[in-house]
Design an enzyme around this catalytic site. Structure first.
Site, PDB file in Angstrom:
ATOM      1  N   LYS A   1      -4.135  12.500  -1.104  1.00 64.79           N
ATOM      2  CA  LYS A   1      -5.583  12.324  -1.125  1.00 64.79           C
ATOM      3  C   LYS A   1      -6.293  13.676  -1.185  1.00 64.79           C
ATOM      4  O   LYS A   1      -5.801  14.693  -0.683  1.00 64.79           O
ATOM      5  CB  LYS A   1      -6.044  11.561   0.135  1.00 64.79           C
TER       6      LYS A   1
ATOM      7  N   LYS B   1       5.119   9.126  -8.053  1.00 62.97           N
ATOM      8  CA  LYS B   1       6.178   8.131  -7.950  1.00 62.97           C
ATOM      9  C   LYS B   1       7.474   8.694  -8.512  1.00 62.97           C
ATOM     10  O   LYS B   1       7.451   9.367  -9.554  1.00 62.97           O
ATOM     11  CB  LYS B   1       5.813   6.858  -8.722  1.00 62.97           C
TER      12      LYS B   1
ATOM     13  N   CYS C   1     -16.130  -3.866  29.427  1.00 65.66           N
ATOM     14  CA  CYS C   1     -16.960  -4.894  30.048  1.00 65.66           C
ATOM     15  C   CYS C   1     -16.029  -5.830  30.806  1.00 65.66           C
ATOM     16  O   CYS C   1     -15.034  -6.318  30.255  1.00 65.66           O
ATOM     17  CB  CYS C   1     -17.732  -5.665  28.975  1.00 65.66           C
TER      18      CYS C   1
ATOM     19  N   CYS D   1     -22.934  -4.253  30.395  1.00 68.33           N
ATOM     20  CA  CYS D   1     -22.591  -4.631  29.027  1.00 68.33           C
ATOM     21  C   CYS D   1     -23.853  -4.914  28.229  1.00 68.33           C
ATOM     22  O   CYS D   1     -24.715  -5.682  28.686  1.00 68.33           O
ATOM     23  CB  CYS D   1     -21.687  -5.864  29.051  1.00 68.33           C
TER      24      CYS D   1
ATOM     25  N   LYS E   1      -5.410   8.849  -8.829  1.00 65.98           N
ATOM     26  CA  LYS E   1      -5.592   7.617  -8.045  1.00 65.98           C
ATOM     27  C   LYS E   1      -7.024   7.128  -8.247  1.00 65.98           C
ATOM     28  O   LYS E   1      -7.961   7.665  -7.658  1.00 65.98           O
ATOM     29  CB  LYS E   1      -5.311   7.869  -6.560  1.00 65.98           C
TER      30      LYS E   1
ATOM     31  N   SER F   1       0.845  -1.190   0.000  1.00 71.24           N
ATOM     32  CA  SER F   1       0.000   0.000   0.000  1.00 71.24           C
ATOM     33  C   SER F   1       0.880   1.239   0.000  1.00 71.24           C
ATOM     34  O   SER F   1       2.085   1.167   0.270  1.00 71.24           O
ATOM     35  CB  SER F   1      -0.913  -0.006   1.229  1.00 71.24           C
ATOM     36  N   LEU F   2       0.286   2.390  -0.292  1.00 71.80           N
ATOM     37  CA  LEU F   2       1.035   3.643  -0.355  1.00 71.80           C
ATOM     38  C   LEU F   2       0.793   4.461   0.900  1.00 71.80           C
ATOM     39  O   LEU F   2      -0.289   4.416   1.496  1.00 71.80           O
ATOM     40  CB  LEU F   2       0.608   4.469  -1.569  1.00 71.80           C
TER      41      LEU F   2
ATOM     42  N   GLU G   1      -0.165  10.593 -11.704  1.00 71.29           N
ATOM     43  CA  GLU G   1      -1.403  10.115 -12.329  1.00 71.29           C
ATOM     44  C   GLU G   1      -2.513  10.082 -11.295  1.00 71.29           C
ATOM     45  O   GLU G   1      -2.263   9.968 -10.094  1.00 71.29           O
ATOM     46  CB  GLU G   1      -1.201   8.741 -12.959  1.00 71.29           C
TER      47      GLU G   1
END
Length: 791
Positions: free
Chosen positions: A324, A300, A448, A418, A126, A82-83, A124
């Protein structure tokens, strides 16, 4: 069969492949649909008349075949990593700075006016789709696979063959003998809208967004369903390679385009980070007008030799990053707050929202993290809230619109009991340790106290225990775990190894074959590595890497179980808080009972052995004194004290009681002397110090223990690389055996690499070794070398 028929079939296939490429990739068809249909039907008729001439790369074979019962697994020879992400412009500038620092002298000098040389980046969009791997051998598509967890994916060969923009045979010439193309399968906005329109017409299920539609379409067990979906493919890089390729990222993509593989029309080169940022802004401005969804831009380093030099950290390349786009936000109403119980008993608030579209996804739930976050937001049930998809993925509530609060809004209250088992819910206590003292404060987590008597905690604990990176029990998914817990067959992980045929076959959904398969998978998990077992136990704050460290360093479960917190802190990256979590876990009677039952029921740990040579005699008395956190004595004072005591802990204890000798000790302040006297005047502190020293001696970590330095090991100072498939052992086992001999195992080949071990399927790393003249061993020679070195 006639030669004429074979020649005509070959000519038709070549024509149709060219037309497919022009239509689906170049968007520039050269013949009308009627002409294409005529050629296609002629080919089908000829192949029907001569079935012996049908081949897997024929255009007629894109649709067809039987539906699969399940997907097979594919191990990626080169991991699909992953990046890292950048969310702000300064994040991208920091990335560029790290790249330039990593390249160092490789980066050309700047000009006479002091301007530094810039790194050229391939840029480019994503694409928001599903990452896949396409393997071509001698130009033919032989396999398609999903990314999976990066190391292992699913075999989706039948489905990728149905995507018309993916060539079944590479065009042109000059491609490597083995070429793994990596890219994104996605669905255009128009294709997505048409798919949903058809679903509405037929009363079928609609998709929330193009990404979900693409992922769901690609993972259909029936390839005919995949073939009916408007999927597209865009390549962004390569994996395994056996042959020559251009020397740059952009050059590789240009070569792929020439061989008929789609690449982004938006691909650009940017010289320097400011040019890269300009590209990001320009694409962002055109984002809504693009024919497909994107969630950012990928940058890149263009030169592949610089990529190799920069290498990787953890599971991310140092030479690439995804910048992003800002998360999208919407207004909606908080309908309620419910509480979920996790594996460690944490009771977590979850917002139930009036459904709203955020960044193309229908959001009805959002994380609230903990009750401190609820208080920070000032959240009340009935509020109008702003919801954001953080990183375009995880929905979260970020703000309350107080002016819209209704009169009947209700406060969010932590449950006293709980919601699953009814046990008491208590707030965690934070322990702050320092200078020999511990202070308590309230934590942000509620738990809990029911532990494994709580079905929610038990289910999550079992799901973690059987997961792929833990005990790896194939076929034991969440639904089956829940079923086993609900009917009372499993009350702890150890109960899995006591399951009998009659118990399992009686469960809903099980028959004789599925029962035998499940029991066989459980039996196959009985010999885990020590690292996998430690990770599977689910010790709080102990992830996969920490589990590997504990196993590699201490070498045996007995040592890990017995290790005192202070002793654990001699291991790299293990802080005192994590060390106390580990100690607390093994101090628990229930946990000890479960571990004993697991061993009694046939779980036999592998790869146990001696303390790793790196940690033999690694401790010093000065470090022990510092870890005791005696008031007034820091690292420098600890060294003076150890020297004055003759490197003896008993000498330190005696010195603390001899005021005259202590006063004559150099390097200690009056405060340090007083702190030392007061500390060792407490019998509990003396016993604690002696216990730590005794364990250091027992483990072989004591300063008087026999030294087995890494430098004395046969492969000390050498860097090795593993590539391809090892048949006699896993890559992880090969790595562990090399490390035990003192070697460092790297993920990429460089001039500093001592040796490459190349199994079947070795690609770019083997080629790189050849370029650099690095020694290469096949698996047989590798095993012989290990035997020779006693590894």
């Amino acid at each position: 069969m006639t030669q004429t028929a074979a020649q005509r079939i070959a000519a038709l296939r070549e024509q149709i492949d060219q037309h497919n490429h022009r239509y689906y990739v170049l968007d520039a068809p050269s013949v009308p649909d009627a002409e294409y249909d005529r050629l296609f039907h002629e080919l089908k008729a000829l192949e029907a008349a001569h079935p012996e001439l049908v081949s897997a790369d024929s255009p007629t074979q894109r649709v067809g075949g039987q539906a699969l019962a399940e997907f097979g697994q594919v191990r990626h020879e080169v991991p699909m990593l992953s990046l890292g992400n950048a969310f702000a412009e300064d994040d991208l500038r920091d990335f560029d700075r790290r790249v330039r620092e990593g390249l160092g002298e490789l980066l050309p000098a700047g000009d006479l006016f002091g301007a530094g040389a810039e790194v050229v980046y391939a840029c480019e969009p994503k694409l928001d789709g599903l990452a896949v791997s396409l393997l071509y051998v001698d130009g033919l598509l032989v396999r398609g696979a999903t990314r999976g967890d990066g190391s292992t994916g699913e075999d989706i060969s039948s489905n990728v063959r149905t995507i018309r923009s993916i060539p079944l045979r590479l065009l042109g010439t000059g491609w490597p003998r083995v070429l793994e193309v990596r890219g994104e399968v996605y669905m255009s906005r128009a294709g997505f809208e048409a798919l949903n329109a058809r679903a509405i017409e037929t009363g079928g299920k609609t998709f929330a967004n193009p990404r979900n539609a693409a992922a769901g379409s690609l993972r259909q067990l029936d390839p005919k369903i995949t073939a009916s979906r408007p999927l597209e493919f865009c390549a962004y890089g390569i994996g395994q390679v056996d042959g020559e390729l251009p020397a740059t990222q952009s050059g590789v993509l240009a070569a792929l385009r020439g061989w008929g593989v789609p690449v982004s029309a938006e691909l650009r080169l940017a010289e320097g980070v400011e040019a890269a940022l300009a590209y990001y802004r320009e694409i962002g401005a055109r984002r809504a007008a693009l024919a497909y969804e994107i969630d950012g831009v990928v940058f890149k380093v263009d030169r592949l030799d610089w990529q190799r030099e920069l290498g990787f950290r953890a599971r991310e390349p140092r030479w690439a990053i995804a910048h992003k786009f800002p998360a999208q936000e919407e207004l909606t109403e908080l309908l309620d707050v419910e509480f979920q119980v996790g594996r460690t008993g944490a009771v977590t608030p979850v917002a139930r929202l009036k459904p709203v579209q955020v960044a193309g996804v229908t959001v009805s739930n959002a994380t609230l993290h903990n009750m401190d976050e609820v208080a920070r937001l000032g959240l009340m049930i009935g509020d109008t809230v702003i919801v954001r998809r953080a990183g375009d993925v995880i929905p979260q509530v970020v703000q309350v619109v107080v002016e819209r609060r209704p009169a009947d809004a209700r406060p969010v209250e932590t449950p006293r009991n709980c919601p699953v088992c009814g046990s008491h819910v208590e707030r965690t206590q934070l322990v702050k340790r320092g200078k020999g003292k511990a202070s308590l404060s309230e934590g942000s987590i509620y738990r809990c106290v029911g532990r494994l008597s709580c079905r929610a905690q038990l289910k999550q604990a079992i799901i973690h225990f059987v997961s792929r990176r833990a005990m790896d029990i194939d076929g034991l998914g969440e639904r089956i775990v829940e079923q086993l817990v609900d009917v009372g067959l499993v009350r702890s992980p150890a109960d899995l190894y006591a399951l009998g045929f009659d118990q399992v076959v009686a469960l809903e959904g099980f028959a004789e074959l599925s029962t035998r398969n499940l029991l066989a998978a459980i039996a196959a998990s009985r010999q885990p590595s020590l690292a996998r077992f430690i990770y599977a136990l689910g010790i709080p704050d102990v992830g996969e890497e920490t589990a590997k460290l504990l196993a590699r360093a201490l070498g045996a479960l007995a040592r890990i179980e017995a290790a005192l917190p202070e002793v654990l802190t001699w291991l790299p990256d293990v802080g005192l808080e994590v060390a106390h979590e580990i100690r607390s876990f093994f101090d628990d009677d229930h946990n000890r009972t479960v571990i004993a039952q697991l061993l009694e029921r046939g779980v036999a740990l592998q790869e146990e052995g001696e303390l790793h040579a790196e940690f033999a005699a690694c401790a010093s008395l000065a470090e022990l004194i510092a870890k005791l956190e005696i008031p007034g004595i820091a690292a420098t004072g600890a060294k003076h004290l150890a020297a004055a005591a003759g490197d003896s802990l008993e000498g330190v204890v005696a010195l603390s009681q001899d005021w005259l000798s202590l006063k004559a000790t150099k390097g200690l302040t009056e405060k340090a002397r007083a702190g030392l006297r007061e500390f060792f005047a407490a019998p509990g502190n003396v016993a604690r110090a002696r216990a730590i020293e005794a364990q250091l001696r027992a483990f072989g970590m004591h300063w008087q223990s026999e030294k087995k330095r890494v430098a004395d090991l046969p492969l000390a100072g050498q860097t090795w690389v593993l590539t391809g498939t090892l048949e006699a052992m896993s890559r992880d086992e090969g790595k562990a055996r090399l490390e035990a001999l003192g070697a460092k195992v790297a993920g990429s080949v460089s001039a500093k690499t001592h040796c490459v071990v190349a199994g079947p399927g070795a690609g770019s790393k083997l080629a790189r070794a050849g370029e650099l003249g690095v020694a290469v061993l096949d698996e047989a020679a590798f095993l012989a070398r290990l035997a020779q070195l006693g590894g």
